[in-house]
Enzyme design. Structure first.
Site, mmCIF file in Angstrom:
data_model
loop_
_atom_site.group_PDB
_atom_site.id
_atom_site.type_symbol
_atom_site.label_atom_id
_atom_site.label_comp_id
_atom_site.label_asym_id
_atom_site.label_seq_id
_atom_site.Cartn_x
_atom_site.Cartn_y
_atom_site.Cartn_z
ATOM 1 C CB CYS A 2 1.763 -8.329 3.621
ATOM 2 S SG CYS A 2 0.473 -6.663 3.629
ATOM 3 N NE ARG A 27 6.031 -11.706 5.600
ATOM 4 C CZ ARG A 27 6.551 -11.407 6.417
ATOM 5 N NH1 ARG A 27 7.681 -12.477 7.365
ATOM 6 N NH2 ARG A 27 6.295 -10.239 6.892
ATOM 7 C CD1 TRP A 79 -3.965 -12.093 7.390
ATOM 8 C CD2 TRP A 79 -3.574 -10.203 8.319
ATOM 9 N NE1 TRP A 79 -4.768 -11.739 8.579
ATOM 10 C CE2 TRP A 79 -3.807 -11.062 8.501
ATOM 11 C CE3 TRP A 79 -3.511 -8.444 8.296
ATOM 12 C CZ2 TRP A 79 -5.269 -10.623 10.386
ATOM 13 C CZ3 TRP A 79 -3.980 -8.210 9.822
ATOM 14 C CH2 TRP A 79 -5.018 -8.617 10.215
ATOM 15 C CG ASN A 105 5.279 -6.935 5.095
ATOM 16 O OD1 ASN A 105 5.869 -7.247 5.689
ATOM 17 N ND2 ASN A 105 4.134 -6.495 6.319
ATOM 18 N N GLY A 106 3.169 -3.542 5.936
ATOM 19 C CA GLY A 106 3.032 -3.266 6.906
ATOM 20 C C GLY A 106 1.846 -2.100 6.846
ATOM 21 C CD GLU A 482 0.614 -23.305 22.685
ATOM 22 O OE1 GLU A 482 -0.060 -21.871 22.637
ATOM 23 O OE2 GLU A 482 1.104 -23.442 21.490
ATOM 24 C CE LYS A 486 -1.162 -24.577 18.298
ATOM 25 N NZ LYS A 486 0.471 -22.647 18.937
ATOM 26 C CD GLU A 489 -3.085 -21.394 16.361
ATOM 27 O OE1 GLU A 489 -2.251 -21.645 17.007
ATOM 28 O OE2 GLU A 489 -2.874 -19.998 15.564
ATOM 29 C CG HIS A 505 -14.880 -20.167 41.459
ATOM 30 N ND1 HIS A 505 -15.484 -20.144 42.472
ATOM 31 C CD2 HIS A 505 -13.832 -21.135 41.939
ATOM 32 C CE1 HIS A 505 -14.152 -20.240 43.521
ATOM 33 N NE2 HIS A 505 -13.573 -20.883 42.927
ATOM 34 C CE LYS A 606 5.182 -19.769 11.639
ATOM 35 N NZ LYS A 606 4.379 -20.410 12.904
#
Ligand code: F6R
Length: 611
Positions: A2, A27, A79, A105-106, A482, A486, A489, A505, A606
């Site tokens: 948010c 955000r 969000w 926000n929170g 990584e 990438k 996502e 394996h 983010k």
């Protein structure tokens, strides 16, 4: 998650807030909304969906001759955590008495208890959010003094919050308060701002105050005052942000992610410079003592964790000191064995990731020393860690990190070299040689970025894959993690990274005709091994994209099945800095070919400031 923004000043708040929300959309982008004062109470426009939906609604209001406008307002981009994305769950939330409006926000952890109590007093709730309880509670406490009500709310709620508060009886006043979520106060000639992050105000000002936990800011058109929870006035220092406004714009690129990938030569140069030139980074590197530590733990989340996994190879090779790398979300609850001989390194672009903050606090409470590697000055992790090294990446807007990751890697390499020197494992000459290798990275990255054609072409053939595997050995395995993150996502293609030796394996059972396996090959002494893994999958019908500086045998393979992207030579320990460029571009072009919203992948935000 948010983003919040507020403005009070001479100008119309609404366009300023919309512009600010665009910079905060990274955000969260489930819904957005704005509140200003109307003739009869608050005038609120809020909508489920991207900010563009809100903008359309604002245009409708113009057409209807009812424009949303005012000199003081608050805005929010969401969000969703509590309550689905919907118009009603969007912020701002206004209390049922229409006296107080709030953006939050929170997460309010005790919202259920508070809501129940308020409902017992007859307060009707409109939404399913935890945030609405703040507006309702503030109205419950409000007796003509909004600062007093905000203090009481802060004392009553448990959890994390950054709040912007408006009160119908004090139309010239905007209140802000925070705990465990970021909030800055920006000041400029035409007015004053609150915001979750600097880019939201950068167009208007680079002069900001960083609000600390449980500090209250009271903003009016020409003044900002700060108070503690006992209502005592506070003196705070204003900071001047060095980021330019261009850094928060796309600069002609179709996406922030591509722009940020392309910025990496500059970011690497600036980050390397930052440990050479007089300044905070150099001071920290010159002063941190390593001989008192017998163990290093690196803890972080997501890509920052992958930077830690990569760094483990470098630290252990150079310093011969044991390094554990752990996801911050696990570390914080694991009761890890740490003491005052442990150095805990926190890696975080935002400096606000909730799990990484908790891991840092846990480490400190057990007596460990903490060193953070952070991109955002003034962030919680930067402020609370014993030492902090700053990555010189500038604002990173795309949700998928690229340039901040590269800057983290380079700082971690330099830190490892410095520790090895202090431990007398490296001589000054060896240190110089390794640093000279690192100094070549910006140009080598630049050379890779000048020739993206083959990556772009190959990526265009990969949009149809349901699953893509990444393999590597040793440090190539770390960077494979990584590459895989990438890709998944931003392209929504399922992907896993495996250590090459682990394939047989179990994983190899997933390989079938035309599966794509991306193999990293930068470790010369393991080249034969990774190539034999490549052969194993090719013989089962897979295609292999080989990325690396080791390649002599590549031409011996059926080119239908194996495609090689060659990397410039650099010391193996630093090769992840080159591999990652190709991996980022590969992911980017796959996602671009699929026509996806690259800068704002679904369900992600983010800055992960909630657990
Ligand atoms: C992936 C990505 C995330 C972040 C993670 C940690 O591209 O960006 O995985 O790396 O959320 O965030 P910070 O570094 O802000 O702590």
């Amino acid at each position: 998650m948010c983003g919040i923004i507020g403005y009070t000043g001479k100008e119309d708040a609404v366009p300023i807030i919309v512009e600010g929300l665009k910079k905060l959309e990274y955000r969260g982008y489930d819904s957005s909304g704005i509140a200003v004062y109307g003739k009869n109470g608050f005038d609120v426009v809020k909508q489920k969906g991207r900010l563009s939906v809100l903008e359309d609604r604002l245009k409708d209001r113009m057409r209807e001759n009812k424009p949303l406008c005012g000199n003081l307002g608050i805005g929010h981009t969401r969000w969703a955590t509590h309550g689905e994305p919907s118009d009603i769950n969007s912020h701002p939330h206004v209390g049922s008495k229409n006296k107080i409006a709030v953006v939050h926000n929170g997460i309010i952890e005790n919202y259920k208890q508070l809501k129940e109590r308020l409902e017992n007093y007859g307060v009707p709730f409109a939404s399913q959010t935890d945030s609405e309880v703040i507006a309702q509670l503030a109205e419950h406490y409000y007796c003509g003094d909004i600062i007093d009500a905000v203090i009481k709310v802060s004392n009553a709620v448990e959890g994390s919050y950054a709040l912007g508060v408006m009160c119908i009886d004090e139309r010239d006043t905007l209140i802000a308060v925070k705990k465990d979520n970021p909030l800055i106060i920006g000041i400029c000639d035409h007015g004053n701002f609150i915001a979750s992050d600097v880019p939201a105000v950068l167009k208007h000002t680079n002069r900001v105050y960083y609000l600390n936990d449980k500090e209250i800011a009271v903003l009016r058109e020409g003044s900002v005052q700060f108070f503690n929870m006992d209502r005592e006035p506070l003196q705070k220092n204003i900071e001047t942000i060095k980021w330019s406004m261009d850094s928060a714009e796309k600069g002609g690129y179709p996406h922030f992610m591509l722009k940020e990938i392309m910025e990496q030569p500059r970011v690497l140069r600036d980050t390397i410079q930052s440990v050479i030139m007089e300044g905070e980074n150099k001071n920290v590197l010159d002063n941190i003592s390593v001989s008192c530590f017998n163990k290093i733990i690196i803890t972080a989340c997501g890509s920052a964790y992958n930077a830690g996994v990569t760094a483990k190879y470098v630290f252990e090779k150079l310093c011969r000191i044991s390094v554990e790398v752990e996801l911050a979300s696990e570390f914080r609850y694991r009761d890890a064995i740490i003491d005052n001989k442990t150095l805990v390194i926190l890696v975080s672009q935002s400096g606000e990731t909730a799990d990484t903050i908790a891991a840092m606090r846990e480490a400190k409470s057990k007596g460990a020393s903490t060193l953070s590697i952070v991109n955002v000055i003034g962030s919680t992790i930067a402020k609370e860690a014993d030492y902090c090294l700053f990555t010189a990446a500038g604002p990173e807007i795309a949700v998928a990190t690229t340039k901040a990751f590269s800057a983290q890697l380079v700082l971690l390499y330099i830190l490892a070299i410095r520790f090895a020197l202090r431990l007398k494992i490296l001589s000054h000459n060896e240190e110089r040689e390794l640093l000279a290798q690192i100094a070549t990275l910006p140009d080598k990255v630049s050379a890779l970025l000048d020739k993206t054609g083959s990556i772009q072409m190959y990526a265009s053939t990969c949009v149809g894959y349901k699953s893509i595997f990444f393999i590597g050995r040793n440090i190539d395995y770390a960077i494979a993690l990584e590459g895989s993150l990438k890709l998944k996502e931003i392209s929504y293609i399922h992907s896993e990274a495996y250590a090459g030796g682990e394939l047989k394996h179990g994983t190899i059972s997933l390989v079938e005709e035309n599966t794509l396996v991306v193999a990293l090959s930068n470790c010369s002494y393991l080249y034969g091994k990774i190539m034999s893994n490549a052969e194993q999958v090719i013989s089962r019908g897979a295609k292999v994209l080989l990325i690396g500086s080791c390649s002599d045998a590549a031409s011996a393979h059926d080119s239908e099945k194996l495609y090689h992207i060659s990397l410039p030579h650099v010391h193996e320990m630093f090769s992840p800095s080159l591999s990652v460029i190709v991996l980022q571009l590969f992911s980017y072009y796959v996602a671009a070919n699929k026509g996806l919203d690259i800068d704002k992948p679904r369900n992600l935000a983010k800055s992960v400031t909630v657990e």
